[in-house]
Design a protein around this motif. Structure first.
Motif, short mmCIF file in Angstrom:
data_model
loop_
_atom_site.label_atom_id
_atom_site.label_comp_id
_atom_site.label_asym_id
_atom_site.label_seq_id
_atom_site.Cartn_x
_atom_site.Cartn_y
_atom_site.Cartn_z
N SER A 127 44.78 25.30 30.25
CA SER A 127 44.92 24.84 29.13
C SER A 127 46.32 25.05 28.35
O SER A 127 46.77 25.63 29.41
CB SER A 127 43.98 26.12 28.40
N ALA A 128 46.53 24.11 27.56
CA ALA A 128 47.53 24.09 27.21
C ALA A 128 48.68 25.04 26.66
O ALA A 128 49.38 25.78 27.56
CB ALA A 128 48.58 23.30 26.02
N ARG A 129 48.10 26.01 26.12
CA ARG A 129 48.81 27.11 26.07
C ARG A 129 49.00 28.65 27.44
O ARG A 129 49.48 29.57 27.27
CB ARG A 129 47.96 28.44 25.20
N HIS A 130 48.53 28.25 28.02
CA HIS A 130 48.12 28.94 29.73
C HIS A 130 49.03 28.71 30.23
O HIS A 130 49.96 29.22 30.79
CB HIS A 130 46.84 28.84 30.10
N ARG A 131 49.81 26.69 30.08
CA ARG A 131 50.12 26.59 30.75
C ARG A 131 51.76 27.21 30.52
O ARG A 131 52.95 26.69 31.02
CB ARG A 131 50.08 24.78 31.19
N ASP A 132 51.48 26.72 29.01
CA ASP A 132 52.88 26.81 28.13
C ASP A 132 53.52 28.28 28.90
O ASP A 132 54.80 27.90 29.35
CB ASP A 132 53.10 26.75 26.82
N VAL A 133 52.39 29.40 28.52
CA VAL A 133 53.81 31.13 28.52
C VAL A 133 53.98 30.95 30.04
O VAL A 133 54.66 31.62 30.81
CB VAL A 133 52.43 31.42 28.36
N VAL A 134 52.89 30.38 31.21
CA VAL A 134 53.43 30.44 33.16
C VAL A 134 54.66 29.37 33.12
O VAL A 134 54.89 29.99 33.81
CB VAL A 134 52.27 29.63 33.35
N LEU A 135 55.01 28.27 32.20
CA LEU A 135 56.04 28.15 33.02
C LEU A 135 57.25 28.10 31.92
O LEU A 135 58.28 27.85 32.35
CB LEU A 135 55.55 26.00 32.29
N LEU A 136 57.06 28.50 30.84
CA LEU A 136 58.35 29.60 30.09
C LEU A 136 58.57 31.09 30.70
O LEU A 136 60.11 30.80 30.78
CB LEU A 136 58.11 30.25 28.61
N VAL A 137 58.01 31.02 31.91
CA VAL A 137 58.88 32.56 32.65
C VAL A 137 58.85 31.62 33.58
O VAL A 137 59.94 32.98 34.21
CB VAL A 137 57.05 33.23 32.76
N ALA A 138 58.01 31.28 34.56
CA ALA A 138 58.69 30.99 35.75
C ALA A 138 59.63 29.24 35.26
O ALA A 138 59.95 29.94 36.77
CB ALA A 138 56.91 30.02 36.22
N TRP A 139 59.36 29.12 35.13
CA TRP A 139 60.50 27.76 34.88
C TRP A 139 61.47 27.87 34.09
O TRP A 139 62.73 27.57 34.28
CB TRP A 139 59.76 26.45 34.63
N GLY A 140 61.26 27.68 32.62
CA GLY A 140 62.38 28.54 31.63
C GLY A 140 63.40 30.19 32.10
O GLY A 140 64.07 31.01 31.10
N ASP A 141 62.35 30.89 32.70
CA ASP A 141 63.50 32.59 33.38
C ASP A 141 63.12 33.50 32.14
O ASP A 141 64.57 34.08 32.07
CB ASP A 141 64.90 32.05 33.98
N LEU A 142 61.97 33.20 31.38
CA LEU A 142 62.19 34.29 30.10
C LEU A 142 61.08 35.43 30.38
O LEU A 142 60.02 34.54 31.64
CB LEU A 142 61.69 32.86 28.71
#
Length: 206
Positions: free
Chosen positions: A145-160
């Motif tokens: 889902s969009a909200r799950h993908r957002d948090v995954v990629l902010l942590v993994a690709w955004g390095d947050l």
């Protein structure tokens, strides 16, 4: 005898400034905001390009900083690091391109993996460029889902870290943990038990 300095700031002084101080100065001196662009344009561009492709990334990165500049008077100056704020703006802009993002991951899922490439389980999302995303992982990301993908990629690709991801999304850290756990479970199931996301477990205390 001490040497008097002019009002011109040195590169060393600029590097020592927190993002919050740069933003605070930019409210009266708009040209100061350029320092924030210099610091983070590349990482924001890379994050956006991984999610929606290089064709749109340049425009979306520019729009991220234009929006940030327009909103600089509302920035919480108690937060020294502006990365979560910038990634939050970028993520909101990406939301206008959800279909394009899903199409991108679905297309990547059909790209043949290079010969002798390492197994999915041995590769981390955070270390993989968009062009090298594994087929299995791309397909799994497309199904989130969009909200799950957002948090995954902010942590993994955004390095947050988790707290920063919460700031970016405007949600409590508990919500970040919950969404991330569900997303990781979905990815793990889709990948036959492997967890390729390599999240920084040290940040779970944040």
């Amino acid at each position: 005898m001490p040497v008097e300095t002019s009002g011109v700031r040195t590169c060393e002084e600029d590097r020592e400034d927190s993002d919050a101080r740069v933003i605070a100065r930019s409210r009266d001196e708009p040209e100061q905001f350029a320092a924030l662009f210099d610091r983070y344009a590349d990482v924001v561009h890379r994050y956006v390009a991984r999610r929606i492709g290089p064709e749109t990334a340049e425009d979306l990165m520019a729009e991220t900083f234009t929006t940030a500049f327009q909103r600089r008077h509302t920035y919480d100056l108690s937060r020294a690091d502006a990365r979560p704020w910038l990634f939050g703006i970028a993520t909101n802009l990406i939301s206008r391109h959800r279909r394009a993002e899903a199409r991108r991951f679905k297309a990547l899922a059909k790209v043949p993996a290079p010969v002798h490439e390492e197994p999915v389980a041995d590769r981390a999302v955070a270390a993989v460029g968009a062009a090298a995303v594994h087929r299995e992982l791309a397909a799994a990301l497309a199904k989130l889902s969009a909200r799950h993908r957002d948090v995954v990629l902010l942590v993994a690709w955004g390095d947050l870290n988790y707290q920063e991801a919460g700031q970016a999304l405007g949600v409590p850290i508990g919500t970040v943990r919950s969404r991330l756990n569900r997303a990781r479970g979905s990815l793990r199931q889709a990948l036959g038990g492997s967890d390729p996301t390599a999240f920084r477990e040290a940040d779970t205390h944040a």
